[in-house]
Design an enzyme around this catalytic site. Structure first.
Site, mmCIF file in Angstrom:
data_model
loop_
_atom_site.group_PDB
_atom_site.id
_atom_site.type_symbol
_atom_site.label_atom_id
_atom_site.label_comp_id
_atom_site.label_asym_id
_atom_site.label_seq_id
_atom_site.Cartn_x
_atom_site.Cartn_y
_atom_site.Cartn_z
ATOM 1 N N HIS A 89 20.493 -28.034 37.912
ATOM 2 C CA HIS A 89 19.985 -26.896 38.345
ATOM 3 C C HIS A 89 21.244 -26.398 39.482
ATOM 4 O O HIS A 89 22.119 -26.075 38.713
ATOM 5 C CB HIS A 89 18.802 -27.051 39.451
ATOM 6 N N HIS A 129 21.132 -22.330 29.063
ATOM 7 C CA HIS A 129 20.078 -21.961 30.134
ATOM 8 C C HIS A 129 18.599 -21.980 29.368
ATOM 9 O O HIS A 129 18.876 -21.850 28.002
ATOM 10 C CB HIS A 129 20.295 -20.440 30.644
ATOM 11 N N ASP A 167 26.533 -20.258 37.141
ATOM 12 C CA ASP A 167 27.229 -21.282 37.879
ATOM 13 C C ASP A 167 28.606 -21.621 37.229
ATOM 14 O O ASP A 167 29.264 -22.028 37.773
ATOM 15 C CB ASP A 167 26.316 -22.706 37.655
#
Ligand code: CMC
Length: 438
Positions: free
Chosen positions: A276, A315, A371
């Site tokens: 995460h 994702h 990210d």
């Protein structure tokens, strides 16, 4: 379980034939979903358990109705309260976005000024919070410190447990958004062995955060405006992302009707994990391990052989380019103008290029996520990788709180309590230790 008329006047239903019994059932479809409880009415006989859904990771289960964030993962669309993320990142500020998420609409000038004033004047924490944060070891991970200190705030505001009182809820929401940067900055200073810097309420939200992170002996810490703007945009991009792992944690813990500090502490814990929020820290580690562009093919081979994952890619919802990654790539350019380019950027760009052309990633629709580039920007700010997820947590706080607020006001919500498929032994006979070990 008969077909039901939807509010829009359209009748949708699903006909299920149970081949165990030959019975047929009409299950109403509302908003593209069926109720799991309706399936529970399907039984082989009165005694047998009802049919249930097995869905580890909630891959295809809606847990709530929500009006906070809309995502279309195939098209790469993200909207907060209906506003596209690109427009908010371009023209709004983090505190305005926080207002939007929490209140459901953009503020008037007077509402915005009052909101900024409230947040600004709740940035300080009780001195005892500072003392216990100083008790952590020098090498304590800042996310562990943040999780503990957010949870600890519940002991400073015991009235926070009155979650049915709207004014009280508002107060805790303001406090948490206001204090998160203070706690985040102090968890950073602890690792540096530097004195904790108190909030400077003359500064805006993000500039104040940078001051608490980096101020030394100067009278006033004035960060470069372009860096303040870039970090503010990063906070906006992280502000909410519908039912992700940490938001689900906040909602799940919040469903017990505990105070919001305890619920958000659970969210911080969930965000800490490498799948995460911890992914940006992992991306940086991977880029450093790769070391130079020549080593990328070997690294990609290792990923395809299943030895490791390409962190910052893939994702659960986006099967297209994550719209936040696009905005971050642009923000990275602005930051590097001030700080100079991060040498890892070249490796990241090449890695992205090779991965996007590779059959393995194409087939699985794996694209860069939020990210992939954020760590490079954070490193340019001279944040150590352990701090990256703290930045994510500060940005995500208004989202967690908006979702929590929605949860506690939603009459359809119940305490979160999934079913299980029991796979263990049954009805064994216990033999006391004195006999078993004799
Ligand atoms: N590198 C290599 N292979 C991958 C990756 C990756 N990053 N992500 C998914 N896959 C493969 C996976 O091995 C599987 O392949 P196969 O079908 O052959 O078994 C397939 O793609 C589907 O993956 P999954 O694990 O079933 O997908 P998921 O929806 O459960 O996981 C994810 C989503 C984000 C956990 C995963 O893509 C991942 O681990 N990515 C790396 C970690 C990361 O960047 N996380 C940040 C997510 S964005 C910010 C946030 O929300 O916190």
């Amino acid at each position: 379980m008969e077909a039901r008329t939807r509010l829009s006047g359209v009748t949708d239903s699903l006909t299920v034939r149970d081949n165990r019994t030959g019975s047929e059932y009409d299950v109403p479809i509302t908003d593209g979903t069926i109720k799991a409880a309706d399936l529970g009415k399907i039984r082989t006989d009165e005694e047998s358990p009802g049919l249930a859904v097995y869905d580890p990771g909630f891959v295809n289960t809606a847990s709530c109705r929500s009006a906070v964030t809309y995502i279309d993962g195939d098209k790469g669309i993200l909207e907060y309260r209906g506003y596209p993320i690109e427009q908010l990142a371009e023209g709004s500020s983090f505190l305005e976005v926080a207002y939007l998420l929490v209140h459901g609409a953009l503020p008037t000038k007077a509402e915005y000024d009052a909101w900024v004033h409230e947040i600004t004047y709740h940035t300080f924490v009780h001195e005892n919070v500072k003392e216990f944060m100083q008790g952590f070891r020098y090498d304590a991970h800042p996310m562990g410190m943040l999780m503990a200190s957010v949870g600890a705030l519940s002991t400073f505001y015991p009235e926070a447990g009155k979650i049915s009182d709207a004014d009280n809820r508002h107060m805790q929401i303001v406090r948490m958004i206001a204090k998160m940067p203070t706690l985040g900055a102090w968890s950073f200073r602890n690792a540096q062995g530097k004195p904790f810097v108190y909030p400077d309420n003359d500064l805006g939200y993000t500039a104040n955060f940078l001051s608490m992170l980096f101020k030394m002996s100067e009278q006033k810490y004035e960060a470069d405006e372009r860096l303040v703007k870039a970090l503010d945009v990063l906070f906006i991009l992280h502000a909410d992302h519908e039912q992700n792992c940490s938001t689900n944690a906040v909602r799940s813990v919040g469903s017990s009707q505990v105070d919001p500090y305890s619920a958000v502490a659970a969210g911080v814990g969930a965000l800490y994990g490498p799948l995460h929020g911890g992914a940006n820290e992992a991306v940086l580690k991977s880029l450093k391990k790769i070391g130079s562009k020549e080593n990328i093919p070997d690294f990609i081979k290792g990923v395809k052989d299943g030895n490791e994952r390409l962190m910052g890619f893939g994702h659960r919802v986006y099967k297209n380019y994550d719209p936040r990654a696009r905005i971050i790539k642009k923000a990275a350019e602005d930051v590097f103008e001030v700080t100079g380019t991060n040498p890892l950027l070249e490796i990241a760009l090449e890695l992205e290029k090779i991965a996007l052309e590779d059959e393995y990633f194409i087939k699985r629709k794996l694209y860069p996520n939020v990210d992939f580039y954020s760590g490079l920007i954070y490193e340019a700010f001279q944040f150590p990788p352990e701090m990256f997820t703290v930045l994510f947590a500060i940005g995500r706080t208004p989202g967690w709180l908006s979702q929590w607020l929605e949860l506690v006001q939603d009459k359809e919500q119940k305490i979160a309590r999934p079913k299980q498929i029991y796979t263990g032994d049954r009805e064994l006979t216990f033999v006391p230790a004195s006999e078993r070990w004799a």
